[in-house]
Design a protein around this motif. Structure first.
Motif: not given
Ligand SMILES: Nc1ncnc2c1ncn2[C@@H]1O[C@H](COP(=O)(O)OP(=O)(O)OP(=O)(O)O)[C@@H](O)[C@H]1O
Ligand SMILES: O=P(O)(O)OC[C@H]1O[C@H](OP(=O)(O)OP(=O)(O)O)[C@H](O)[C@@H]1O
Ligand SMILES: [Mg+2]
Length: 283
Positions: A217-240
């Motif tokens: 879980n993450a606050p919405n304003d941190k989602v972009d930073t966290i996505i960049k940390l996930l290696p090798g995965i183009k597009s993680p699933t993001v759910l509200p």
């Protein structure tokens, strides 16, 4: 029907059977029956001594098999290898009594060395220009120096505890090994098709073993930073999340990068991190 030869009992048996079961292949397993047929896949299992497996596969008595690379190369049957399986990892090493002063391989010149792997040892010594007397024995190799049978040994090492228990120290690594899938080189088209099906399942199991499913879980304003940390995965699933301003992210991470990533994710504001094993993974 494809015939697979696996070790009846020993260091390869449990993991070989586990791999077959994880591929969704069911069979009745009795320690007394040396041949069983799967109830849901065209596979027959033969339970054999590991040293006999490469020969049987080369002759076509079995179509495929699982054996240690050390045995395969010792018997000069490398051409049968299909692919490494990632278990029964060990090494073939030279060891001497722990009180010996050993500086390098030339110390073994003219010495007696006991081993069950004379060919692997001979080529290792030849490459280094060392002449030694190789004494071939079929087991309990670590006992040889203490009973005066040899000055050194060359045997399988994993944790190293057998060496320590027998007053020996590892001095040279001769060969690195793991379990390998082998196949007869002239399979019929029908058998080749069954092997391809089996390989498809093995790959799905292997991929899943190296990967973990991660939820956080993450606050919405941190989602972009966290996505960049996930290696090798183009597009993680993001759910509200039900809670306003928060999201849940789902992704797959490699076991090797695991701890490194977890720390970075936490520092970036991730909370409630769950890491779950994956059973099968199809590309
Ligand atoms: N301690 C170990 N850890 C991991 N892998 C091992 C270990 N010892 C052996 N192996 C691997 O497993 C294979 C089988 O080892 P095992 O000791 O069961 O053989 P074995 O005594 O020759 O068995 P068999 O009775 O079938 O001839 C070895 O050839 C090697 O590849
Ligand atoms: O470094 P370690 O973790 O101690 O493992 C090494 C030992 O394992 C194997 O023997 P195993 O126990 O399979 O018995 P075996 O000699 O009867 O094959 C191998 O032959 C070594 O003796
Ligand atoms: Mg054997």
């Amino acid at each position: 029907m494809l015939r697979i030869a696996i070790q009846k009992s020993g260091r390869l048996s449990e993991e070989s059977l586990k791999l077959i079961k994880e591929c969704g292949i069911s069979f009745i397993n009795s320690s007394l029956k040396l041949k069983t047929e799967s109830t849901n896949f065209p596979l027959e299992i033969l339970y054999l001594r590991d040293d006999d497996i490469p020969g049987y596969v080369a002759d076509g008595v079995a179509d495929i098999g699982i054996v240690g690379e050390n045995v395969l190369v010792e018997e000069g049957m490398q051409q049968l290898a299909v692919e490494p399986l990632g278990f029964s990892k060990c090494r073939l090493s030279l060891a001497v009594p722990k009180s010996d002063d050993y500086s390098d391989i030339s110390d073994l010149q003219g010495k007696n060395i006991a081993t069950s792997y004379p060919n692997l040892l001979q080529s290792f010594l030849d490459e280094r220009g060392v002449q030694a007397h190789i004494h071939t024995i079929s087991g309990s190799v670590e006992i040889a120096p203490s009973i005066g049978l040899a000055d050194a040994i060359c045997d399988i090492v994993s944790s190293g505890s057998t060496l320590i228990s027998n007053g020996l120290k590892e001095v040279e690594r001769v060969f690195k090994s793991q379990a390998v899938l082998i196949s007869n080189q002239s399979l019929s088209d029908e058998k080749r098709a069954i092997l391809d099906k089996l390989l498809f399942r093995i790959h799905a199991v292997q991929r899943a073993q190296r990967a973990k499913y991660i939820l956080l879980n993450a606050p919405n304003d941190k989602v972009d930073t966290i996505i960049k940390l996930l290696p090798g995965i183009k597009s993680p699933t993001v759910l509200p999340l039900a809670e306003e301003g928060w999201s849940s992210l789902h992704s797959v991470v490699n076991e090797d990068d695991f701890w490194d990533i977890i720390e970075k994710l936490r520092d970036a504001g991730a909370e409630g991190i769950l890491v779950v094993p994956i059973e099968k993974m199809i590309k």
